[in-house]
Design a protein around this motif. Sequence first.
Motif, mmCIF file in Angstrom:
data_model
loop_
_atom_site.group_PDB
_atom_site.id
_atom_site.type_symbol
_atom_site.label_atom_id
_atom_site.label_comp_id
_atom_site.label_asym_id
_atom_site.label_seq_id
_atom_site.Cartn_x
_atom_site.Cartn_y
_atom_site.Cartn_z
ATOM 1 N N ARG A 10 15.240 26.931 -27.908
ATOM 2 C CA ARG A 10 14.092 27.208 -27.047
ATOM 3 C C ARG A 10 13.336 25.909 -26.778
ATOM 4 N N VAL A 11 13.026 25.664 -25.511
ATOM 5 C CA VAL A 11 12.235 24.507 -25.102
ATOM 6 C C VAL A 11 10.949 25.017 -24.463
ATOM 7 N N ASP A 12 9.791 24.615 -24.983
ATOM 8 C CA ASP A 12 8.515 25.079 -24.425
ATOM 9 C C ASP A 12 7.421 24.057 -24.726
ATOM 10 N N ASN A 13 6.187 24.403 -24.313
ATOM 11 C CA ASN A 13 5.019 23.539 -24.514
ATOM 12 C C ASN A 13 5.212 22.134 -23.945
ATOM 13 N N CYS A 14 5.836 22.054 -22.785
ATOM 14 C CA CYS A 14 6.064 20.742 -22.154
ATOM 15 C C CYS A 14 4.783 20.192 -21.554
ATOM 16 N N HIS A 15 4.650 18.902 -21.523
ATOM 17 C CA HIS A 15 3.555 18.243 -20.811
ATOM 18 C C HIS A 15 4.038 16.895 -20.302
ATOM 19 N N LEU A 16 3.344 16.400 -19.259
ATOM 20 C CA LEU A 16 3.740 15.145 -18.635
ATOM 21 C C LEU A 16 3.190 13.952 -19.400
ATOM 22 N N THR A 17 3.971 12.894 -19.401
ATOM 23 C CA THR A 17 3.551 11.638 -20.020
ATOM 24 C C THR A 17 4.337 10.509 -19.364
ATOM 25 N N ARG A 18 4.315 9.336 -19.931
ATOM 26 C CA ARG A 18 5.070 8.216 -19.387
ATOM 27 C C ARG A 18 6.346 8.006 -20.208
ATOM 28 N N PRO A 19 7.357 7.362 -19.653
ATOM 29 C CA PRO A 19 8.594 7.111 -20.408
ATOM 30 C C PRO A 19 8.339 6.301 -21.680
ATOM 31 N N SER A 50 13.168 22.115 -35.957
ATOM 32 C CA SER A 50 12.213 21.860 -34.878
ATOM 33 C C SER A 50 12.231 20.378 -34.514
ATOM 34 N N TYR A 51 12.209 20.113 -33.209
ATOM 35 C CA TYR A 51 12.316 18.746 -32.715
ATOM 36 C C TYR A 51 11.434 18.558 -31.484
ATOM 37 N N ILE A 52 11.451 17.333 -30.969
ATOM 38 C CA ILE A 52 10.773 16.980 -29.725
ATOM 39 C C ILE A 52 11.830 16.537 -28.715
ATOM 40 N N LEU A 53 11.827 17.138 -27.544
ATOM 41 C CA LEU A 53 12.731 16.758 -26.457
ATOM 42 C C LEU A 53 11.947 15.950 -25.428
ATOM 43 N N LYS A 54 12.500 14.803 -25.034
ATOM 44 C CA LYS A 54 11.841 13.958 -24.034
ATOM 45 C C LYS A 54 12.802 13.694 -22.883
ATOM 46 N N ILE A 55 12.402 14.086 -21.682
ATOM 47 C CA ILE A 55 13.154 13.828 -20.461
ATOM 48 C C ILE A 55 12.362 12.818 -19.634
ATOM 49 N N ALA A 56 12.978 11.690 -19.292
ATOM 50 C CA ALA A 56 12.268 10.644 -18.542
ATOM 51 C C ALA A 56 13.080 10.232 -17.318
ATOM 52 N N ILE A 57 12.388 9.984 -16.208
ATOM 53 C CA ILE A 57 13.028 9.516 -14.983
ATOM 54 C C ILE A 57 12.481 8.134 -14.637
ATOM 55 N N ASN A 58 13.352 7.307 -14.035
ATOM 56 C CA ASN A 58 13.015 5.904 -13.780
ATOM 57 C C ASN A 58 12.419 5.286 -15.047
ATOM 58 N N PRO A 59 13.103 5.463 -16.192
ATOM 59 C CA PRO A 59 12.494 5.110 -17.479
ATOM 60 C C PRO A 59 12.331 3.619 -17.707
ATOM 61 N N TYR A 98 0.821 -1.219 0.000
ATOM 62 C CA TYR A 98 0.000 0.000 0.000
ATOM 63 C C TYR A 98 0.852 1.265 0.000
ATOM 64 N N LEU A 99 2.154 1.131 0.227
ATOM 65 C CA LEU A 99 3.065 2.270 0.217
ATOM 66 C C LEU A 99 3.905 2.234 -1.056
ATOM 67 N N SER A 100 4.039 3.398 -1.695
ATOM 68 C CA SER A 100 4.809 3.453 -2.924
ATOM 69 C C SER A 100 5.219 4.894 -3.205
ATOM 70 N N PRO A 101 6.425 5.120 -3.738
ATOM 71 C CA PRO A 101 6.809 6.465 -4.168
ATOM 72 C C PRO A 101 6.100 6.825 -5.467
ATOM 73 N N ASP A 102 6.187 8.081 -5.850
ATOM 74 C CA ASP A 102 5.608 8.525 -7.118
ATOM 75 C C ASP A 102 6.378 9.768 -7.580
ATOM 76 N N LEU A 103 7.295 9.592 -8.504
ATOM 77 C CA LEU A 103 8.122 10.697 -8.987
ATOM 78 C C LEU A 103 7.399 11.473 -10.089
ATOM 79 N N VAL A 104 7.567 12.797 -10.051
ATOM 80 C CA VAL A 104 6.969 13.687 -11.042
ATOM 81 C C VAL A 104 8.062 14.593 -11.594
ATOM 82 N N VAL A 105 8.171 14.677 -12.918
ATOM 83 C CA VAL A 105 9.165 15.541 -13.558
ATOM 84 C C VAL A 105 8.720 17.000 -13.443
ATOM 85 N N ASP A 106 9.646 17.866 -13.049
ATOM 86 C CA ASP A 106 9.380 19.312 -13.002
ATOM 87 C C ASP A 106 9.737 19.902 -14.370
#
Length: 500
Positions: A491-500, A456-465, A289-297
């Motif tokens: 320039r890096v903008d328009n970021c949104h959260l997703t899964r690795p 123009s490109y897409i940058l993806k940063i993932a943690i615990n991927p 029932y206990l678990s961490p949950d990381l969120v990218v800033d």
Amino acid sequence: MCSLRVLCFLMIGLHLTNAVVHQSLQDARQEQQQLVQRYIKTLNKEEGAIRLVGGDAEYEGNTEVLHNNKWGAVCDDEWDAAEGEIVCRQLGFPGLRRFTHSGYFGPARRRYWMDNLFCEGHEEELTQCHFEDWGINDCDPSEAAGVICHPPRGAARPAALLLPDDRPLPKYPIHPSSRLYVRLRGGRSRNEGRVEVRIDGQHWGSICADGWGMLEANVVCRQLGLGYASEAFQTDYFGGANVSRPMLSGSECYGNETELADCLHHDHLHGVVSCHGNRQHVAAVICDYLSPDLVVDYYEIEQTAHLEDRPMLLMQCAMEENCVSNEAYQIQRDDPNWRYQTRRLLKFTAAAINAGNTDFRPFKEKNQWEWHMCHMHFHSMEVFATFDIFDLQGRKVAQGHKASFCLEDSSCLPGVPKKYNCANFGDQGISVNCSDVYLYNLDCQWVDITELPRGSYILKIAINPEFKVAEMSYDNNAAICDLFYTENYARVDNCHLTRP
């Protein structure tokens, strides 16, 4: 040596006996040459030889490599088509049909020799790629990497694994007219055990272990009301296929399904159950029932992203950790004045906050951490974050190679004391409501984009991927951003959260 040659020609003879009729003598000679190339290095036990184990045919299986006259497994961290193509090519097969993760052909049988492989694709042998030093890894037996190569002409194909047109078996959710029941059995408590399923009124049975991982385990624990998965196993520890006959195979979950029936499986309506590897190993879980949950800033990424042209003289530590592109190593090898060359880096700060209800702890035990002279502290995770750049068609065109990480409480919310610190061999982790921050001025906190065309490109940063550490959800473990790159500006903008 004579016996090796005899054995080699016996193997070649057996293969030629089963081959198709040749169109010409030249075809026969060509096939014989390919067979010699495929087996002679393995039979001679030459350093860097590879082989496939656990498959139902010679052209498929988990990959093993020979080092110091001992065979060892290859970990699936960063394993993709580039590495798979090299394996098939080195073994003399026509090409790669599919690369596999998560012990698809059963768990690793031996120690891991190679981890975090990165190949450009032009290498002739797997050992020519960049990887952690021999034997250095943070992998468990369920992370064996493998391949399914295109078979040689005339080879028999396992009917259970392929359709007539050579496609893998299709996967579907459980049919809406059927009801899938789930339970755990064989554990020491109600929170652990092998996963058993029952479809409608049929008997209870286990699930094939092939590809079973944290995503599937999380769905099981959620469906049973037991919290979150803390461990996912491919094992017979809780009783194997000899105790509970497999009822499902090919299980594949996205991770956010509410029931296992919503995941993909081989066609249960026609009784298709196809298990690779050790047939006694089945899917098993431990729930908590206990678990961490990381969120990218991702705001931190947008605000700190910038370009730097850095002399290679100042990057020697980073180059030891494979933090630059392969072109930089070619320059180092070919140019005596390589230290005065520069590399263009896209730098940024990456931060991860723990929004779960327990601490995020490293996958490795403390006695397995590695000391890094460049950073003057111990690293507890080899792959905690990945940095990738994709073009607008979704093709990966650049990636960061940050080799390993130290986890600590860099900053915490008011009233929350810091618990973890990298210095002085301190305990590592990320406390609840604390963040681990990697500032842009740290080594390897970048992507080498020297050879990347402007655009123009897409940058993806993932943690615990790689989902090595259990979390409540992986849907907030990555940030996807727009990247606009010019001659002297990024320039890096328009970021949104997703899964690795």
